[in-house]
Design an enzyme around this catalytic site. Structure first.
Site, PDB file in Angstrom:
ATOM      1  CG  ASP A 128       5.426  -8.577  -4.505  1.00 46.36           C
ATOM      2  OD1 ASP A 128       4.847  -9.589  -4.059  1.00 46.36           O
ATOM      3  OD2 ASP A 128       6.648  -8.548  -4.741  1.00 46.36           O
ATOM      4  CG  PHE A 147       3.485  -4.091  -0.448  1.00 43.83           C
ATOM      5  CD1 PHE A 147       3.456  -4.022   0.944  1.00 43.83           C
ATOM      6  CD2 PHE A 147       2.297  -3.935  -1.147  1.00 43.83           C
ATOM      7  CE1 PHE A 147       2.250  -3.818   1.622  1.00 43.83           C
ATOM      8  CE2 PHE A 147       1.095  -3.721  -0.487  1.00 43.83           C
ATOM      9  CZ  PHE A 147       1.066  -3.666   0.903  1.00 43.83           C
ATOM     10  CB  CYS A 180       4.203 -14.546  -1.234  1.00 36.84           C
ATOM     11  SG  CYS A 180       4.426 -13.294   0.012  1.00 36.84           S
ATOM     12  NE  ARG A 199      11.177  -8.206  -9.381  1.00 41.80           N
ATOM     13  CZ  ARG A 199      11.925  -9.083  -8.728  1.00 41.80           C
ATOM     14  NH1 ARG A 199      12.840  -9.796  -9.365  1.00 41.80           N
ATOM     15  NH2 ARG A 199      11.785  -9.231  -7.427  1.00 41.80           N
ATOM     16  CG  ASN A 205       1.098   1.486   6.320  1.00 43.76           C
ATOM     17  OD1 ASN A 205       0.582   0.831   5.400  1.00 43.76           O
ATOM     18  ND2 ASN A 205       0.976   1.172   7.580  1.00 43.76           N
ATOM     19  CG  ASP A 232       9.221  -1.473   1.151  1.00 41.41           C
ATOM     20  OD1 ASP A 232       8.959  -2.495   0.497  1.00 41.41           O
ATOM     21  OD2 ASP A 232       9.521  -1.505   2.366  1.00 41.41           O
TER      22      ASP A 232
END
Ligand code: SAH
Length: 388
Positions: free
Chosen positions: A291, A222, A331, A207, A270, A243
């Protein structure tokens, strides 16, 4: 006789030799120990290889904690905890929430300890760590004097260990909402129900990095509690945070209001649908953050994950104005850095965009990677610029 000794095969010995602390079930020769015991690990000629946490359920049967004849006792746990804490202090983190102990990378395998202000949130993710929790809690209390410690022992991986999913206060008291600060942003965190231990602490430094480029109109997808959106909002004209979770979106709105960031709009949608809809309407952004959650939770889902990453990166690059920046993350540790870069490159080709890599990043330094354990490197983050 249960003398807490586990013998491993030559292949298991090889794993230890290359510095990997996990010994799988298939590399175990004999076991004389109960679930969650601290065991002496020996090789084929009974030579001492170290001490480990033993699990009678997980595929990861042993998690090595020492080498050779070094014992795993209270003194060792204390020195490892102190070492982990000192390292975080040395980072001079501009936040009151960060990771204090990151499992394997702090030589405390399967243990997570996060700090949220005056409180600690811990996760014990193996039988051995579960059994050690009371002892380690005592050391944490002495070393850090927290007002409260919460065990967020609800991750599903505990089921693989035959452990129950529980959330309980281990020390002092822990309120339902904790206020923390990250940079200039104040957050309200729910340590009992929030994702992970409450916040995505591993993205803090990304960030900060994104703030070097963010401007104009920002799309934060996200967004969860608004991590990127709130950190970047002061630098941008307007912010759209998306989100799928209504709860998360309610928290983005609340956090935006508390931080007096009037330019943040949050929508419960979505992302896959909304990216397509934004494109259909011909909308454009100067900065975009992608993300997503780990699309590849295991090896079997890698192919599907790659097509998911391709899709969102393709749409984002189309929505990005020339000269704009894309912060794109993965991730999934099952998707390597190289595979991720390849899929983003393929998306750029399909979007007919010339793209440069401005920064190649990973999880924050409070979530260190142990060089010999590829599994501890999971978060990849590319900051890209779309050329005109
Ligand atoms: N960027 C956040 C962390 C994101 S975690 C931060 O910096 O704190 C991933 C988020 O994606 C979760 O909040 C989850 O609710 C959301 N999510 C998962 N699938 C989604 C989808 N298809 N569309 C929108 N959001 C989704």
């Amino acid at each position: 006789m249960l003398d807490n000794t586990v013998a491993i095969t030559p292949r298991g010995e090889d794993r230890i030799r290359i510095g990997h602390p996990w010994i799988y079930r298939s590399d175990i020769a004999t076991v004389h120990a109960g679930p969650g015991a601290i065991v002496r690990v020996v090789g084929r000629r009974q030579q001492p290889l170290g001490h480990a946490l033993y699990s009678d359920r997980s595929e990861i049967t042993l998690r090595m904690v020492t080498r050779g004849t070094e014992v795993a006792d209270a003194r060792l746990w204390r020195s490892r905890i102190e070492q982990a804490v000192r390292f975080r202090e040395s980072l001079r983190i501009d936040a009151t929430a960060y990771r204090l102990i990151h499992g394997e990378a702090d030589l405390l395998p399967s243990l997570v300890v996060d700090r949220y202000g005056d409180y600690l949130v811990v996760q014990a993710l193996s039988q051995g760590m579960d059994r050690l929790t009371p002892e380690l809690t005592g050391i944490l209390v002495e070393t850090l004097r927290p007002a409260g410690i919460l065990a967020r022992n609800d991750p599903r991986v505990r089921l693989l260990e035959g452990l129950e999913q529980t959330v309980e206060v281990l020390h002092g008291s822990v309120p339902p909402v904790i206020e923390v600060k990250e940079g200039l942003v104040e957050y309200q965190v729910d340590p009992y129900h929030g994702q992970k231990t409450g916040l995505f602490l591993d993205q803090r430094e990304n960030r900060i990095a994104a703030a070097r480029y963010a401007r104009g109109r920002l799309l934060d997808t996200f967004s969860y509690n608004g991590g990127f959106a709130l950190a970047l909002a002061p630098l941008c004209d307007e912010v759209l945070a998306i989100d799928i979770s209504e709860d998360a979106v309610a928290r983005i709105r609340l956090n935006a209001e508390r931080n007096r960031l009037a330019n943040v709009e949050a929508r419960a949608m979505n992302v896959f649908d909304e990216l397509r809809e934004l494109e259909r309407r011909g909308e454009q952004f100067d900065t975009i953050v992608l993300d997503p959650p780990a699309f590849a939770k295991n090896k079997a889902s890698v192919a599907k994950a790659l097509s998911g990453y391709k899709e969102i990166n393709l749409r984002a690059l189309k929505l990005l104005r020339p000269g704009g920046f894309l912060v794109t993350c993965s991730c999934s540790y099952n998707v390597s850095e190289a595979a991720f870069a390849d899929v983003v490159a393929a998306a750029a080709v399909d979007a007919h965009a010339d793209v440069t890599v401005v920064e190649k990043r990973m999880q924050g330094r409070d979530h260190p990677v142990l060089l010999t354990v590829p599994e501890t490197f999971y978060l990849k983050c590319l900051i890209l610029r779309k050329l005109a």
